[in-house]
Design an enzyme around this catalytic site. Sequence first.
Site, PDB file in Angstrom:
ATOM      1  CE  LYS A 110      58.592 165.119  96.603  1.00  0.00           C
ATOM      2  NZ  LYS A 110      58.728 166.407  97.326  1.00  0.00           N
ATOM      3  CE  LYS A 111      55.347 158.753 103.050  1.00  0.00           C
ATOM      4  NZ  LYS A 111      54.697 158.743 104.377  1.00  0.00           N
ATOM      5  CG  HIS A 137      66.497 168.441 106.707  1.00  0.00           C
ATOM      6  ND1 HIS A 137      67.392 167.540 106.170  1.00  0.00           N
ATOM      7  CD2 HIS A 137      65.923 169.068 105.643  1.00  0.00           C
ATOM      8  CE1 HIS A 137      67.376 167.619 104.843  1.00  0.00           C
ATOM      9  NE2 HIS A 137      66.480 168.530 104.503  1.00  0.00           N
ATOM     10  CD  GLN A 350      83.725 161.135  95.735  1.00  0.00           C
ATOM     11  OE1 GLN A 350      83.834 160.153  96.454  1.00  0.00           O
ATOM     12  NE2 GLN A 350      83.230 162.274  96.162  1.00  0.00           N
TER      13      GLN A 350
END
Length: 428
Positions: A110-111, A137, A350
């Site tokens: 993940k890193k 978070h 977007q």
Amino acid sequence: MEDRSHKVLLALVMLFLFAVIVLQYVCPGTECQLLRLRALSPAAAAADPYRAEDETPARFVPRFNFSADDLGDDLIVFLHIQKTGGTTFGRHLVRNIQLEQPCECRAGQKKCTCHRPGKRETWLFSRFSTGWSCGLHADWTELTNCVPSVVDSKKEVRLRPSRKGLIWRVCESLDPCKEELLRGACCTTAPESLSSALNTLFSSPLGRNFYYITILRDPVSRYLSEWRHVQRGATWKASLHVCDGRSPTTEELPSCYTGDDWSGCSLQEFMDCPYNLANNRQVRMLSDLSLVGCYNLSVMPEEQRNKVLLDSAKENLKRMAFFGLTEFQRKTQYLFEKTFNMNFISPFTQYNSTRASSVEIDKQTQQRIEALNFLDMELYDYAKDLFLQRYQYMRQKEHQEARRKRQEQRKILRAKQAHLREQGENSS
């Protein structure tokens, strides 16, 4: 023979001047001027992935002029607020930026490793580079206290005064705070003086510069997205919520559910929990919670607490080097690129279709969500206005730079024409 060559040269000069005049009158617009500049400067005509969609000129002098290849000791710190599109943006930071030494991302991990060229130091503090080093978070209060101690050496950490200690010293220097200090609280009677003193204190660099960035989202969409995420079993139990050196007690921050998670909860249940951190999450995560006694709701009246939190979130957002809005992906990309002088490889997309957009709610439910997130609603209005002003400012600067280059090119062209005329006159 020589006289004939001079006449040919003079005819060529006159033909060139005639072509320039015709082009000026036939095609006087900006697009034609840019075409002439590209013809004069081949480098400016190089392919630009952003220009292809938004017709943005390729060159620009940014406000924050540090190299993408070597950011010195400065660090970009990404404050990742849940369900704002931060995961997508975080991946852009480690996988989609043109760098002399790109982040090293290995399959299955993940890193990524994001080192400066020639150094074993990171230029990015984020989920996908350093992991959740300050907690899952982490909010503004946690990051501003934690990041320096994570990236600095142990010696620097020991010498660095704590944030709480610094606030205490400021409070001691302000007369209106004396009584509140005796009660163990910090100055709420002179918020303007306290804010000014704190800004002066924390604006002084303590070893390096930290450029905090974040992404915000429309509060109703974000709230619905978080509900759907929680409904599927997300808990964020690992979040520390550290403030003034400790995590909140269960009395200060009760849980909305019993058991392992809140999976399967209805939207009504989600809205009915008074302790739900989804309510006004963006304001809470961008404000300095130390100013309101952290999670201790008895420190000050609710109305005053809300005002302090909102004002703090607005001020911190305004002081951030960059922030983006989920609803404006291409403008977010543009602002990041021009602010940090970094270019993304592929353009942002977007996405108009999300899990939140698939939730159909009636007008009454929407009004209830807006009421529960009234601080976030006000913050988002403020953020949107600031974001669009920053975007407009960048575009104006860009247009001014393009205009300056056109003027320089015209000066060069006039000088060449004058030189050719002089040569023609001397030869005749």
